[in-house]
Design a protein around this motif. Structure first.
Motif, PDB file in Angstrom:
ATOM      1  N   ALA A   7       0.821  -1.196   0.000  1.00 22.75           N
ATOM      2  CA  ALA A   7       0.000   0.000   0.000  1.00 22.75           C
ATOM      3  C   ALA A   7       0.859   1.250   0.000  1.00 22.75           C
ATOM      4  O   ALA A   7       0.529   2.252  -0.626  1.00 22.75           O
ATOM      5  CB  ALA A   7      -0.933  -0.003   1.202  1.00 22.75           C
ATOM      6  N   GLU A   8       1.981   1.206   0.673  1.00 23.64           N
ATOM      7  CA  GLU A   8       2.875   2.366   0.703  1.00 23.64           C
ATOM      8  C   GLU A   8       3.511   2.604  -0.667  1.00 23.64           C
ATOM      9  O   GLU A   8       3.748   3.739  -1.055  1.00 23.64           O
ATOM     10  CB  GLU A   8       3.942   2.170   1.769  1.00 23.64           C
ATOM     11  N   GLU A   9       3.776   1.550  -1.410  1.00 23.71           N
ATOM     12  CA  GLU A   9       4.375   1.708  -2.725  1.00 23.71           C
ATOM     13  C   GLU A   9       3.364   2.269  -3.731  1.00 23.71           C
ATOM     14  O   GLU A   9       3.729   2.969  -4.655  1.00 23.71           O
ATOM     15  CB  GLU A   9       4.903   0.363  -3.237  1.00 23.71           C
ATOM     16  N   ALA A  10       2.097   1.953  -3.565  1.00 24.96           N
ATOM     17  CA  ALA A  10       1.066   2.414  -4.479  1.00 24.96           C
ATOM     18  C   ALA A  10       0.698   3.871  -4.245  1.00 24.96           C
ATOM     19  O   ALA A  10       0.182   4.537  -5.133  1.00 24.96           O
ATOM     20  CB  ALA A  10      -0.176   1.556  -4.357  1.00 24.96           C
ATOM     21  N   VAL A  11       0.960   4.407  -3.092  1.00 26.03           N
ATOM     22  CA  VAL A  11       0.616   5.787  -2.775  1.00 26.03           C
ATOM     23  C   VAL A  11       1.586   6.707  -3.517  1.00 26.03           C
ATOM     24  O   VAL A  11       2.794   6.519  -3.480  1.00 26.03           O
ATOM     25  CB  VAL A  11       0.689   6.041  -1.252  1.00 26.03           C
ATOM     26  N   THR A  12       1.007   7.687  -4.209  1.00 24.90           N
ATOM     27  CA  THR A  12       1.848   8.642  -4.925  1.00 24.90           C
ATOM     28  C   THR A  12       1.962   9.904  -4.102  1.00 24.90           C
ATOM     29  O   THR A  12       1.090  10.253  -3.313  1.00 24.90           O
ATOM     30  CB  THR A  12       1.242   8.972  -6.303  1.00 24.90           C
ATOM     31  N   THR A  13       3.011  10.587  -4.324  1.00 24.03           N
ATOM     32  CA  THR A  13       3.219  11.833  -3.605  1.00 24.03           C
ATOM     33  C   THR A  13       2.597  12.970  -4.385  1.00 24.03           C
ATOM     34  O   THR A  13       2.225  12.831  -5.556  1.00 24.03           O
ATOM     35  CB  THR A  13       4.729  12.085  -3.403  1.00 24.03           C
ATOM     36  N   MET A  14       2.494  14.105  -3.742  1.00 25.33           N
ATOM     37  CA  MET A  14       1.883  15.280  -4.370  1.00 25.33           C
ATOM     38  C   MET A  14       2.642  15.726  -5.624  1.00 25.33           C
ATOM     39  O   MET A  14       2.001  16.034  -6.637  1.00 25.33           O
ATOM     40  CB  MET A  14       1.804  16.401  -3.339  1.00 25.33           C
ATOM     41  N   PRO A  15       3.943  15.795  -5.664  1.00 24.68           N
ATOM     42  CA  PRO A  15       4.643  16.198  -6.896  1.00 24.68           C
ATOM     43  C   PRO A  15       4.387  15.236  -8.062  1.00 24.68           C
ATOM     44  O   PRO A  15       4.230  15.664  -9.203  1.00 24.68           O
ATOM     45  CB  PRO A  15       6.117  16.196  -6.512  1.00 24.68           C
ATOM     46  N   GLU A  16       4.312  13.927  -7.765  1.00 25.87           N
ATOM     47  CA  GLU A  16       4.027  12.968  -8.833  1.00 25.87           C
ATOM     48  C   GLU A  16       2.616  13.168  -9.373  1.00 25.87           C
ATOM     49  O   GLU A  16       2.387  13.072 -10.587  1.00 25.87           O
ATOM     50  CB  GLU A  16       4.193  11.540  -8.316  1.00 25.87           C
ATOM     51  N   ALA A  17       1.686  13.481  -8.514  1.00 26.95           N
ATOM     52  CA  ALA A  17       0.306  13.721  -8.946  1.00 26.95           C
ATOM     53  C   ALA A  17       0.217  14.970  -9.818  1.00 26.95           C
ATOM     54  O   ALA A  17      -0.509  15.001 -10.825  1.00 26.95           O
ATOM     55  CB  ALA A  17      -0.604  13.854  -7.734  1.00 26.95           C
ATOM     56  N   LEU A  18       0.959  16.010  -9.447  1.00 28.48           N
ATOM     57  CA  LEU A  18       0.971  17.242 -10.258  1.00 28.48           C
ATOM     58  C   LEU A  18       1.573  16.988 -11.632  1.00 28.48           C
ATOM     59  O   LEU A  18       1.075  17.515 -12.639  1.00 28.48           O
ATOM     60  CB  LEU A  18       1.740  18.343  -9.528  1.00 28.48           C
ATOM     61  N   VAL A  19       2.622  16.191 -11.697  1.00 27.87           N
ATOM     62  CA  VAL A  19       3.236  15.877 -12.997  1.00 27.87           C
ATOM     63  C   VAL A  19       2.247  15.103 -13.866  1.00 27.87           C
ATOM     64  O   VAL A  19       2.088  15.393 -15.062  1.00 27.87           O
ATOM     65  CB  VAL A  19       4.554  15.085 -12.800  1.00 27.87           C
ATOM     66  N   ASN A  20       1.557  14.149 -13.282  1.00 21.74           N
ATOM     67  CA  ASN A  20       0.561  13.373 -14.052  1.00 21.74           C
ATOM     68  C   ASN A  20      -0.575  14.286 -14.543  1.00 21.74           C
ATOM     69  O   ASN A  20      -1.040  14.175 -15.683  1.00 21.74           O
ATOM     70  CB  ASN A  20      -0.009  12.243 -13.201  1.00 21.74           C
ATOM     71  N   THR A  21      -1.015  15.200 -13.694  1.00 16.91           N
ATOM     72  CA  THR A  21      -2.091  16.124 -14.068  1.00 16.91           C
ATOM     73  C   THR A  21      -1.641  17.035 -15.204  1.00 16.91           C
ATOM     74  O   THR A  21      -2.377  17.241 -16.185  1.00 16.91           O
ATOM     75  CB  THR A  21      -2.499  16.974 -12.856  1.00 16.91           C
ATOM     76  N   LEU A  22      -0.439  17.594 -15.091  1.00 17.37           N
ATOM     77  CA  LEU A  22       0.061  18.490 -16.144  1.00 17.37           C
ATOM     78  C   LEU A  22       0.258  17.762 -17.469  1.00 17.37           C
ATOM     79  O   LEU A  22      -0.045  18.314 -18.531  1.00 17.37           O
ATOM     80  CB  LEU A  22       1.364  19.149 -15.691  1.00 17.37           C
ATOM     81  N   LEU A  23       0.750  16.529 -17.403  1.00 16.69           N
ATOM     82  CA  LEU A  23       0.917  15.758 -18.639  1.00 16.69           C
ATOM     83  C   LEU A  23      -0.441  15.470 -19.292  1.00 16.69           C
ATOM     84  O   LEU A  23      -0.592  15.598 -20.508  1.00 16.69           O
ATOM     85  CB  LEU A  23       1.649  14.447 -18.362  1.00 16.69           C
ATOM     86  N   GLY A  24      -1.414  15.103 -18.521  1.00 19.02           N
ATOM     87  CA  GLY A  24      -2.740  14.817 -19.062  1.00 19.02           C
ATOM     88  C   GLY A  24      -3.395  16.049 -19.644  1.00 19.02           C
ATOM     89  O   GLY A  24      -3.927  16.035 -20.770  1.00 19.02           O
ATOM     90  N   MET A  25      -3.368  17.159 -18.900  1.00 19.83           N
ATOM     91  CA  MET A  25      -3.980  18.401 -19.398  1.00 19.83           C
ATOM     92  C   MET A  25      -3.216  18.953 -20.595  1.00 19.83           C
ATOM     93  O   MET A  25      -3.815  19.465 -21.541  1.00 19.83           O
ATOM     94  CB  MET A  25      -4.039  19.436 -18.268  1.00 19.83           C
ATOM     95  N   GLY A  26      -1.905  18.845 -20.569  1.00 21.65           N
ATOM     96  CA  GLY A  26      -1.104  19.314 -21.701  1.00 21.65           C
ATOM     97  C   GLY A  26      -1.416  18.533 -22.969  1.00 21.65           C
ATOM     98  O   GLY A  26      -1.526  19.099 -24.061  1.00 21.65           O
TER      99      GLY A  26
END
Length: 126
Positions: A7-26
């Protein structure tokens, strides 16, 4: 314990989530810009289709210009017809039109008057 580690490995951190969001929106915005550019280019298609016709016409005109133009002889104007001051005698024309109207009425089954038809006016339309 093993579940907690997975479960700890599956949890993403806030910076990783922002990168995924920016890539998707971009990616979405890039595709939208590409679609709007394609729609903008669609207005030029009729010009391209008509342009090929215009090019063919201009080539024909250019070919005609290259050929020498034969000298034209001046054409003398025919003498004007004498003006007629009296009205023309159209009795034959009136008789033919009256006969045609009577024949058409007989074909339709409309009764023709015994005293004949009276043509009051004939308008020539040319």
């Amino acid at each position: 314990m093993a579940m907690l580690a997975a479960a700890e490995e599956a949890v993403t951190t806030m910076p990783e989530a922002l990168v995924n969001t920016l890539l998707g929106m971009g990616t979405v915005f890039c595709v939208l810009i590409l679609i709007s550019f394609i729609i903008y280019l669609l207005k030029f298609i009729p010009d391209l289709l008509n342009g090929s016709k215009k090019e063919k016409e201009s080539v024909q005109i250019a070919d005609n210009r290259k050929q020498p133009v034969p000298a034209q002889k001046p054409v003398s104007k025919p003498a004007p017809a004498p003006s007629v001051s009296k009205p023309a005698d159209d009795t034959q024309l009136v008789a033919v039109i009256t006969a045609a109207v009577m024949a058409a009425m007989e074909q339709e089954g409309t009764p023709v008057p015994a005293d004949g038809l009276v043509i009051r006016s004939i308008k020539k339309r040319f």
